[in-house]
Design an enzyme around this catalytic site. Structure first.
Site, short mmCIF file in Angstrom:
data_model
loop_
_atom_site.label_atom_id
_atom_site.label_comp_id
_atom_site.label_asym_id
_atom_site.label_seq_id
_atom_site.Cartn_x
_atom_site.Cartn_y
_atom_site.Cartn_z
CE1 TYR A 1 -3.14 -2.87 0.06
CE2 TYR A 1 -4.02 -2.04 2.11
CZ TYR A 1 -4.08 -2.93 1.06
OH TYR A 1 -5.08 -3.87 1.02
CE LYS B 1 0.98 -17.40 -2.85
NZ LYS B 1 0.19 -18.64 -2.75
CG ASP C 1 -7.38 -4.23 3.64
OD1 ASP C 1 -8.42 -4.22 4.32
OD2 ASP C 1 -7.16 -3.43 2.71
CG ASP D 1 -12.92 -6.66 5.08
OD1 ASP D 1 -12.51 -6.03 6.08
OD2 ASP D 1 -13.52 -6.12 4.13
CG ASP E 1 -2.33 -19.86 -0.81
OD1 ASP E 1 -1.56 -19.66 0.16
OD2 ASP E 1 -1.96 -20.43 -1.84
#
Ligand code: NAD
Length: 386
Positions: free
Chosen positions: A141, A191, A247, A251, A223
């Site tokens: 970001y 990852k 993020d 959620d 994942d």
């Protein structure tokens, strides 16, 4: 005691739930004889409409001088076509960077009366109590370069993902300290099979873990973590991860609680803390007085806990939320089987009624998360973000 609070309602339901949260804040502050001095500023789309920019310098300065900042949410379709530097979200990224808020804590707790509200079966979500520790000022970001350029057959866009050892070390310590006060397990999510930033992340977290021999550390690929969160969410205690993965995963985790409208957050650095519900401005339900204010109200509890060190006040709010749910009050996002729903303002008033009802209760116990030490740790860390 007196505290200065900067209040940034923002856009859409952010504005609506913020009013409820501030009402609860003032009510509890009065009960605990805390004087509140608040200043309100437009931010995000509201600020673009009023001043032509997502956030004013005056607002940033006021936040830096405050004891705590409360933010609703920013964004909405009205500003979606704005150029990158004039998007509402820029305000949020700027605040995080300027206030050096490198830690984002997102507690995900399933209140037992809401186990049936989740889209997962109740037997899977009952008892879920996890904490997402998300790095907030680094990663993709913020990485540079970030640009869009024209090419022969269209456009090409570039984002950059970067993490440095100090950035990973300090967020890892926050996660391990939090785990020490909880069930002593950290799941670090990355990852590492593809990304070099993740390999550095994994190596650094593994090294920091040596300072916390009583905490169990496991590494999960993002994942797999996304899958495990719906397969067996109770396995998690503290989830430690970078900016973008945090993020997305938080959620996803919110749905364990029944609604995105249930998830509070605290963003901490070495100075002022920023408190906000995890959800966005929810344009689909904005202006109808039907949004769930509980995430925003629970964020006020986190403010009392982390910024004011007022455990009893924080617990008063958390218990009131639990009680309104127990007696059956539900906003539309939480209703099931034809239950009637209450509005945003009615839910807020019910929480206040439950706070009043607790007035004579015996002294509240410490928050189960007990993260005072985390805040102390943050105070001892460097402000620099590389
Ligand atoms: P969103 O979080 O606003 O909404 C997602 C879904 O959850 C919607 O169906 C919405 O109705 C529901 N929802 C959200 N909050 C709720 C609440 N309190 N009560 C009941 N239901 C609720 O995400 P989105 O739709 O992807 O984004 C909308 C806008 O918000 C976008 O402009 C986005 O950039 C912005 N956004 C801002 C923040 C922030 O300010 N921190 C975070 C996420 C998204």
């Amino acid at each position: 005691m007196r505290k200065r609070i900067v209040f940034l309602p923002g856009d859409g339901v952010g504005e609506e739930v913020s009013r409820g949260a501030m009402k609860v804040l003032r009510h509890v502050a009065e009960e605990y004889e805390l004087e509140i001095e608040s200043r309100e500023f437009a931010i995000g789309g509201a600020c673009l409409d009023k001043h032509g920019i997502p956030v004013q310098e005056e607002t940033i300065a006021a936040c830096k001088n405050a004891d705590a900042v409360f933010l609703g949410a920013v964004g909405g379709p009205e500003w979606d076509k704005n150029p990158a530097e004039l998007r509402p979200e820029i305000a949020l990224l700027r605040l995080r960077k300027e206030l050096a808020l490198f830690t984002n804590l997102r507690p995900v707790k399933v209140f037992s009366p809401l186990a049936g509200a989740s889209s997962l079966k109740p037997e899977y979500v009952q008892g879920v109590d996890l904490l997402v520790v998300r790095e907030l000022t680094g990663g993709i970001y913020f990485g540079q370069p970030k640009f869009t350029e024209s090419i022969d057959n269209g456009e090409r866009a570039v984002d950059t993902m970067a993490y440095s050892t100090p950035e990973i070390e300090r967020i890892a310590r926050v996660a391990f300290e939090a785990a020490m006060k909880r069930r002593k397990k950290v799941t670090s999510v990355d990852k590492a099979n593809i990304l070099v930033t993740s390999r550095l992340w994994r190596k650094t977290v593994t090294r920091i873990a040596e300072d916390y021999p009583h905490v169990e550390l496991e590494h999960l690929l993002v994942d797999n973590c996304a899958m495990q969160l719906v397969k067996n969410p109770r396995q998690f205690d503290v989830i430690l991860t970078g900016n973008m993965f945090g993020d997305v995963l938080s959620d996803e985790a919110s749905m364990l609680t029944g609604s995105l409208g249930m998830l509070p957050s605290a963003s901490l650095g070495t100075g002022v803390g920023l408190y906000e519900p995890v959800h966005g401005s929810a344009p689909d339900i904005a202006g109808k007085n039907i949004a769930n204010p509980l995430a925003a109200i629970a964020s006020v509890a986190l403010m009392f806990h982390y910024s004011f060190n007022m455990e009893n006040a924080a617990q008063t709010i958390e218990k009131a939320i639990e009680k309104v749910l127990k007696v059956g009050f539900r906003t539309a996002d939480l209703t099931m089987n034809g239950h009637e729903s209450v509005s945003t303002s009615e839910m807020t008033d019910e929480v206040i009624r439950k706070i009043d009802a607790q007035k004579n209760d015996s002294a509240a116990q410490n928050l189960s998360a007990g993260n005072g030490k985390v805040y102390w740790l943050l105070e001892t860390m460097s402000l620099e973000t590389s």
